[in-house]
Design an enzyme around this catalytic site. Structure first.
Site, PDB file in Angstrom:
ATOM      1  N   MET A  75      95.030   4.003  27.289  1.00 20.89           N
ATOM      2  CA  MET A  75      95.618   4.522  26.059  1.00 20.89           C
ATOM      3  C   MET A  75      94.610   4.935  24.988  1.00 20.89           C
ATOM      4  O   MET A  75      94.998   5.161  23.855  1.00 20.89           O
ATOM      5  CB  MET A  75      96.587   3.479  25.483  1.00 20.89           C
ATOM      6  CG  MET A  75      97.707   3.082  26.439  1.00 20.89           C
ATOM      7  SD  MET A  75      98.596   4.469  27.177  1.00 20.89           S
ATOM      8  CE  MET A  75      99.296   5.202  25.733  1.00 20.89           C
ATOM      9  N   HIS A  95      99.455  12.116  33.901  1.00 17.88           N
ATOM     10  CA  HIS A  95     100.347  12.216  32.739  1.00 17.88           C
ATOM     11  C   HIS A  95     101.779  12.342  33.243  1.00 17.88           C
ATOM     12  O   HIS A  95     102.033  13.094  34.190  1.00 17.88           O
ATOM     13  CB  HIS A  95      99.977  13.418  31.869  1.00 17.88           C
ATOM     14  CG  HIS A  95     100.758  13.470  30.600  1.00 17.88           C
ATOM     15  ND1 HIS A  95     100.450  12.672  29.522  1.00 17.88           N
ATOM     16  CD2 HIS A  95     101.852  14.179  30.251  1.00 17.88           C
ATOM     17  CE1 HIS A  95     101.319  12.911  28.552  1.00 17.88           C
ATOM     18  NE2 HIS A  95     102.190  13.813  28.983  1.00 17.88           N
TER      19      HIS A  95
END
Length: 188
Positions: free
Chosen positions: A85, A104
């Protein structure tokens, strides 16, 4: 031998899938898992397979004098982001150009960029009334979700799908395709 480091921040289902996939591979070895969170469940998943784990602060990850020697010490020559992240620092994208891949949970360029991760992506897909979604596996650049696309895989959506249904469909694609695309990227 290609030595992979997997960078994680969370649960680690993709991390574990990658470790399992390459467990007995003669050409690709998962040699290290790096996390910016000590409570990331991915660390427990990796430890179960005997993969060394290191927890680094954001400052340590952004410090070339800390991160680069760590990676060199494990002989890392390829990096996989699996639910990591943080933005990857420029010194790393430069040193590992076309040797860092990310996954993603949407069909980029749709639903990418800052703040678009996990359930945020699936909610946005639902709210936009999309009829399909999928995954994008791409090289990492200095632009969030902006690196060259390696592969995309799609799944149809129905108007009745909830964000949780969308997440489940995306997860199936991740588990099925991510390790094989990593292999292709390593060998390209």
């Amino acid at each position: 031998m290609t030595n992979i480091a997997i960078f994680v921040s969370g649960n680690g289902t993709n991390c574990e899938n990658i470790i399992r996939y390459f467990k007995d591979d003669e050409d690709i070895n998962t040699c290290l898992v790096v996390s910016n969170r000590a409570d990331a469940y991915a660390l427990q998943r990796a430890a179960k397979y005997g993969v060394p784990c290191k927890v680094l602060t954001k400052q340590e990850i952004n410090n070339p004098d800390t991160l680069l020697p760590l990676l060199a010490g494990y002989g890392v020559n390829f990096i996989v982001l699996a639910g990591f992240m943080l933005m990857v620092p420029g010194f790393l994208t430069e040193k590992f150009a076309r040797r860092i891949v990310n996954i993603h949970p949407s069909l980029l360029p749709k639903f990418g960029g800052k703040g678009m991760y996990g359930h945020h992506v699936h909610e946005a897909v639902k709210n936009a009334g999309e009829t399909e979604t999928g995954i994008t596996i791409h090289y990492v650049s200095d632009v969030c979700d902006g690196g060259e696309i390696i592969a995309q895989f799609k799944t149809p959506l129905s108007p009745d799908d909830t964000p949780e249904d969308i997440e489940a469909k995306v997860h199936v694609l991740e588990q099925r395709h991510f390790p094989e695309v990593i292999r292709q990227a390593v060998n390209s």
